[in-house]
Design an enzyme around this catalytic site. Structure first.
Site, PDB file in Angstrom:
ATOM      1  N   ARG A 120     -16.631 -19.234  -0.849  1.00  0.00           N
ATOM      2  CA  ARG A 120     -17.864 -18.782  -0.195  1.00  0.00           C
ATOM      3  C   ARG A 120     -18.345 -19.833   0.803  1.00  0.00           C
ATOM      4  O   ARG A 120     -19.429 -20.392   0.688  1.00  0.00           O
ATOM      5  CB  ARG A 120     -18.913 -18.442  -1.243  1.00  0.00           C
ATOM      6  CG  ARG A 120     -18.415 -17.364  -2.202  1.00  0.00           C
ATOM      7  CD  ARG A 120     -19.529 -16.552  -2.804  1.00  0.00           C
ATOM      8  NE  ARG A 120     -19.302 -15.139  -2.551  1.00  0.00           N
ATOM      9  CZ  ARG A 120     -20.134 -14.182  -2.950  1.00  0.00           C
ATOM     10  NH1 ARG A 120     -21.258 -14.475  -3.580  1.00  0.00           N
ATOM     11  NH2 ARG A 120     -19.861 -12.916  -2.697  1.00  0.00           N
ATOM     12  N   GLN A 125     -16.614 -16.515   5.709  1.00  0.00           N
ATOM     13  CA  GLN A 125     -17.550 -15.388   5.629  1.00  0.00           C
ATOM     14  C   GLN A 125     -16.964 -14.090   6.173  1.00  0.00           C
ATOM     15  O   GLN A 125     -17.204 -13.021   5.629  1.00  0.00           O
ATOM     16  CB  GLN A 125     -18.801 -15.730   6.447  1.00  0.00           C
ATOM     17  CG  GLN A 125     -20.068 -15.740   5.619  1.00  0.00           C
ATOM     18  CD  GLN A 125     -21.291 -15.951   6.494  1.00  0.00           C
ATOM     19  OE1 GLN A 125     -21.310 -16.806   7.376  1.00  0.00           O
ATOM     20  NE2 GLN A 125     -22.310 -15.156   6.254  1.00  0.00           N
ATOM     21  N   ASP A 128     -14.926 -12.217   3.515  1.00  0.00           N
ATOM     22  CA  ASP A 128     -15.533 -12.099   2.191  1.00  0.00           C
ATOM     23  C   ASP A 128     -15.665 -10.620   1.785  1.00  0.00           C
ATOM     24  O   ASP A 128     -16.663  -9.961   2.057  1.00  0.00           O
ATOM     25  CB  ASP A 128     -16.901 -12.786   2.224  1.00  0.00           C
ATOM     26  CG  ASP A 128     -17.550 -12.842   0.850  1.00  0.00           C
ATOM     27  OD1 ASP A 128     -17.027 -12.224  -0.094  1.00  0.00           O
ATOM     28  OD2 ASP A 128     -18.588 -13.507   0.739  1.00  0.00           O
ATOM     29  N   SER A 131     -18.753  -9.641  -0.374  1.00  0.00           N
ATOM     30  CA  SER A 131     -19.975  -9.373   0.373  1.00  0.00           C
ATOM     31  C   SER A 131     -19.920  -8.022   1.073  1.00  0.00           C
ATOM     32  O   SER A 131     -20.881  -7.254   1.020  1.00  0.00           O
ATOM     33  CB  SER A 131     -20.217 -10.457   1.433  1.00  0.00           C
ATOM     34  OG  SER A 131     -20.638 -11.637   0.820  1.00  0.00           O
ATOM     35  N   TYR A 226     -24.064 -18.102  -6.722  1.00  0.00           N
ATOM     36  CA  TYR A 226     -23.953 -17.290  -7.930  1.00  0.00           C
ATOM     37  C   TYR A 226     -25.111 -17.590  -8.872  1.00  0.00           C
ATOM     38  O   TYR A 226     -25.732 -18.653  -8.800  1.00  0.00           O
ATOM     39  CB  TYR A 226     -22.643 -17.579  -8.667  1.00  0.00           C
ATOM     40  CG  TYR A 226     -21.433 -17.075  -7.947  1.00  0.00           C
ATOM     41  CD1 TYR A 226     -21.155 -15.710  -7.889  1.00  0.00           C
ATOM     42  CD2 TYR A 226     -20.553 -17.956  -7.320  1.00  0.00           C
ATOM     43  CE1 TYR A 226     -20.043 -15.236  -7.213  1.00  0.00           C
ATOM     44  CE2 TYR A 226     -19.428 -17.493  -6.646  1.00  0.00           C
ATOM     45  CZ  TYR A 226     -19.178 -16.133  -6.599  1.00  0.00           C
ATOM     46  OH  TYR A 226     -18.083 -15.670  -5.940  1.00  0.00           O
TER      47      TYR A 226
END
Lengths: 375, 375
Positions: A120, A125, A128, A131, A226
């Site tokens: 992460r 990004q 990901d 996400s 998290y």
């Protein structure tokens, strides 16, 4: 690189790569083979893949031909047994949970990447998938809740009187939770959000939702986004607050998950029994046990006139855009594995390649997976 | 007045009066009897009705006891045959379409009111069930479309690229159409709306939608807010425009209806066949034939990978708030029929009472219904 795009198994409607992404791979000198009808459930024809330079093969041929396989869902053990140590597997196979698949990859020496293990970091990004799929899930959860609720979400002031807006309680303000807040607010609901991470309060408020605060949480700012496990005392206070807010809510959307573990229990049976008839619970954590005690994965049930929808497969239900996002993530990741000449290039110096790789030459590279599998 | 609230038949989940409305009637000195489990599908218990002063009866007793019956849906012929000329019927029974029911009421001399015949005047606005139920239908149609579409409604700009917004074409800009525009816009879709009445353009634009213009329409400003039939030449131009816009749309929501007639055909099969795979058509006009040629009432079918949902019963699928609105409309209407002492008072000098009354003492009072039944 010879890439094989596999057709998903079971109910899955997405496809890992849309033709528009395959086109980009072909331009990057990758030889792409697509399993027959791989895109059918996502409204993509075989011809559409052929038109961008891919070839259609049946499964048996494809498994022999390709060196890198891409799909979304978990492979079957039977499929893994047909792969060898010259082949590379890429999918979202949840290795912290599916340790049997990790062991099967190890046994055959397959190099496997799991897209849910993308680090992460800022650079990662754009790869990901957690996400991007959480964005889909949060959006779909609100639509389904609004569609199931026997009431309006928005307030209405009509000639015949006023309809009050629905109250939506969202548990967990990660990507799915924040997306759910945004869409529920757009639909005019009053939104409350709960998260053990006090740091998300500002973001929740900025989306127009009220943050339900419970004091005494363990600081989690170093946990990489998290949630962390909390103390028993805190959990009790938290539980009371959630029960009280759920009792007043029309909709509860559960999004709290802890990677590789059972989802935290946030809505016990007694909380459901305090909710009003017609209320709806959507539990996005269903596949790891659910945030609601009564949730059953991929089932809808009614308890005391409260509908509990245990749906962990929303991205599959919006297959075109979910495939588009997944494919874009995979494409961005694949660029780290493709040389300028279009050949496979496994550079484990790259932290994203290393972090996402679960098994390679019968070793577990990912530290978290290694500790889970070996424990 | 002795009022009997009937349980709906078949799949209908609404109830004509929620306990909160029954409470108001009791305060107005009305004696209220409720058929057992009348509110069950709308999450209203028998106890909730008893708590506000009503008594629960079974159907046979209720039919004998009450002088004024209230329900939402059409009565069966069998039910009408059990009524007599001292009894009053109030429901939404679509007399322009269901002429057999009109004849049955006439045969028994029953005084019947149909809530869909409420005059469209300012004073009657608070009793207009067509408007309030169209509000529900427009809202639900968009939610269902968004839930069925394999794409997002809103635009997304993410680390992995941009998702374009969905395009929604709304046919008919009456109450349902305008509501659908508003909700689709809230969900971030690009919205186009089409209506033969050029006068609605401004309203469409003010909701953020683009008005699809076709020149040459017959002026309809005197038609009381309804659409009028247009010339063949205009219809052809109109058809071409709709086909072109539908071909580019992700969602088409059909809301065009003409009271007492078959709904206008706006989406012929060839238009569906030009639409893109995965597109969704929601046809709110399904019960009167549909705006889409392929629509089947209360069925969902797929033609050329386009999903066609013929749903005319959305209000039933949102039973609490739809019942609340319907009941408020009926309550406002009932106030015209209740004397200060709480007795039944049929004052046909009142234009709303007269306009809504279909049959009385074996005569048809409503002029439009009379001309349809007698032709």
């Amino acid at each position: 690189m010879i890439l094989g795009l596999l057709k998903e198994q079971g109910e899955e409607q997405r496809v890992a790569l849309l033709p528009e992404i395959v086109s980009k791979l072909v331009q990057a000198k990758v030889e792409v083979y697509v399993e027959k009808d791989a895109g059918a459930s996502a409204f993509q024809t075989n011809e559409a893949y052929e038109n961008v330079g891919a070839s259609i093969l049946d499964r048996t041929e494809l498994l022999k031909k390709a060196e890198v396989f891409v799909q979304i869902g978990e492979p079957s053990l039977e499929l893994i047994r047909q792969l060898n140590d010259k082949q590379v597997w890429i999918s979202q196979y949840n290795p912290l949970w599916n340790t049997d698949l990790v062991k099967a990859f190890l046994a055959n020496g397959v190099t496997s990447f799991s897209m849910d293990s993308i680090p992460r970091t800022t650079r990662a990004q754009s790869m990901d998938v957690l996400s991007s799929m959480a964005t889909v899930a949060g959006y779909k959860a609100v639509l389904e809740a609004a569609n199931e609720l026997p009431n309006f979400f928005p307030m209405f002031m009509t000639a015949a009187g006023t309809i009050r807006p629905a109250t939506v309680l969202i548990l967990g303000a990660g990507v799915a939770g924040l997306q759910a807040i945004a869409i529920a607010r757009k639909l005019g609901a009053q939104v409350e959000a709960f998260d053990v991470r006090a740091a998300v309060k500002e973001e929740v408020n900025s989306l127009g939702a009220r943050f339900v605060e419970v004091e005494g949480a363990i600081d989690d700012s170093a946990a990489g986004g998290y949630a962390v496990e909390q103390t028993d005392e805190f959990k009790k206070k938290q539980q009371e607050a959630i029960n009280d807010h759920a009792a007043k809510a029309d909709v509860v959307i559960c999004t709290a998950q802890i990677p590789g573990r059972k989802a935290p229990l946030l809505i016990p049976t007694e909380a459901v029994e305090r909710m009003r008839p017609g209320a709806v619970i959507i539990d996005l954590a269903a596949s790891t046990g659910g945030n609601c005690e009564l949730t059953r994965n991929n089932e809808t049930l009614i308890h005391n006139e409260v509908k509990i929808i245990g749906q962990s497969g929303y991205p599959s239900l919006m297959p075109i855009d979910a495939s588009k996002m997944f494919g874009k993530n995979v494409f961005n990741f694949l660029q780290l594995l493709i040389s300028e000449e279009g050949d496979l290039n496994l550079n484990f110096e790259d932290d994203i390649v290393k972090g996402t790789c679960i098994t390679h030459q019968s070793e577990i590279l990912n530290e978290r997976v290694k500790s889970v599998v070996e424990s």
